[in-house]
Design an enzyme around this catalytic site. Sequence first.
Site, PDB file in Angstrom:
ATOM      1  N   HIS A 180      -5.245  -4.086   0.489  1.00  0.00           N
ATOM      2  CA  HIS A 180      -4.878  -3.959   1.902  1.00  0.00           C
ATOM      3  C   HIS A 180      -5.517  -2.720   2.520  1.00  0.00           C
ATOM      4  O   HIS A 180      -5.991  -2.753   3.664  1.00  0.00           O
ATOM      5  CB  HIS A 180      -3.353  -3.864   2.048  1.00  0.00           C
ATOM      6  N   ARG A 213       1.260   0.897   2.567  1.00  0.00           N
ATOM      7  CA  ARG A 213       1.405   0.296   1.238  1.00  0.00           C
ATOM      8  C   ARG A 213       2.256   1.167   0.316  1.00  0.00           C
ATOM      9  O   ARG A 213       2.975   0.653  -0.539  1.00  0.00           O
ATOM     10  CB  ARG A 213       0.023   0.056   0.616  1.00  0.00           C
ATOM     11  N   HIS A 219       2.305   0.209  -3.666  1.00  0.00           N
ATOM     12  CA  HIS A 219       1.107   0.904  -4.125  1.00  0.00           C
ATOM     13  C   HIS A 219       1.392   2.388  -4.320  1.00  0.00           C
ATOM     14  O   HIS A 219       2.265   2.963  -3.661  1.00  0.00           O
ATOM     15  CB  HIS A 219      -0.043   0.763  -3.117  1.00  0.00           C
ATOM     16  N   ASP A 223      -3.892   4.703  -5.407  1.00  0.00           N
ATOM     17  CA  ASP A 223      -4.372   3.349  -5.102  1.00  0.00           C
ATOM     18  C   ASP A 223      -4.939   3.307  -3.687  1.00  0.00           C
ATOM     19  O   ASP A 223      -5.982   2.696  -3.421  1.00  0.00           O
ATOM     20  CB  ASP A 223      -3.232   2.326  -5.167  1.00  0.00           C
TER      21      ASP A 223
END
Length: 284
Positions: A180, A213, A219, A223
């Site tokens: 994403h 995220r 996440h 990340d």
Amino acid sequence: MKPQRFYSISPVILTICLVLTITACCERFQGPAKPLSITAIDQKNVVGYLLPKDLPNSITLIPPFPSKDSAANAVDEEVSRKSLVLRGTSRWMLAAEDADLTFPRAARVFSCALNAPITEEDTPHLYRLLRRSLSDASLSTYPAKNYYNRPRPFLINREATCTPDSESHLAKSGSYPSGHTAVGWAWALILSEIVPEQSEALLARGRAFGQSRVICNVHWHSDVMEGLVMGAAVVGRLHADPAFRADLEAAKAEVAAIRKKGLKPLRDCKAEEAALGLRLPGIP
């Protein structure tokens, strides 16, 4: 011992430098990827601009994720823990919205930062550009995702995510790097090129899109940082593709036309601004 990562330089500066460098290289020079599997993407028959062999290789571009006893992993855990205070807030709800990459909803994510609507009717080339680049940015992360298969935060801390219906899928998908984030940062860079005068707002929204995220508890901080790298790498490669460049130039004309008409974003921009004001604790 796995290499350690320390983030003392702004990710905005790093990724902009990376995209400019890769773009310059691509303008001089012109194993199958896994199918796109980000939760809730309805891409139907839309394909990216790049062939699988031309996608940036995330295993080559980013280092291994932080080892368990490293300082970088301690930062990941601290940021994850602190972000839990945002559960139930408007920022948490915005993170849930950011998780949905279905169209036409996803096309509106950057409309406030762009100060213009993005629709298939008014901006068809831009709409197509976002859909196709989504595939490229997402797929670029899968070599590393599959290779490292890093567990996601909610599997470790057993706390809720902002997208509970997606948890069963996410549990089977590697956390590192964030797909994403790669998508959101690629879009922010592309849109900044289309409307340079809005670049600061667009880049800020792109960074917040990645932070969503972490706030969503799906996440880790690292990340997201490496997702920024992959998003920039993809945009650099895209500039070597004639179809991308054609859509980019057409999108510039489309956005100029709708801005001249004074068309407004199809979002509650005041509510979005208020939500974004609730910052991720510990992250400037």
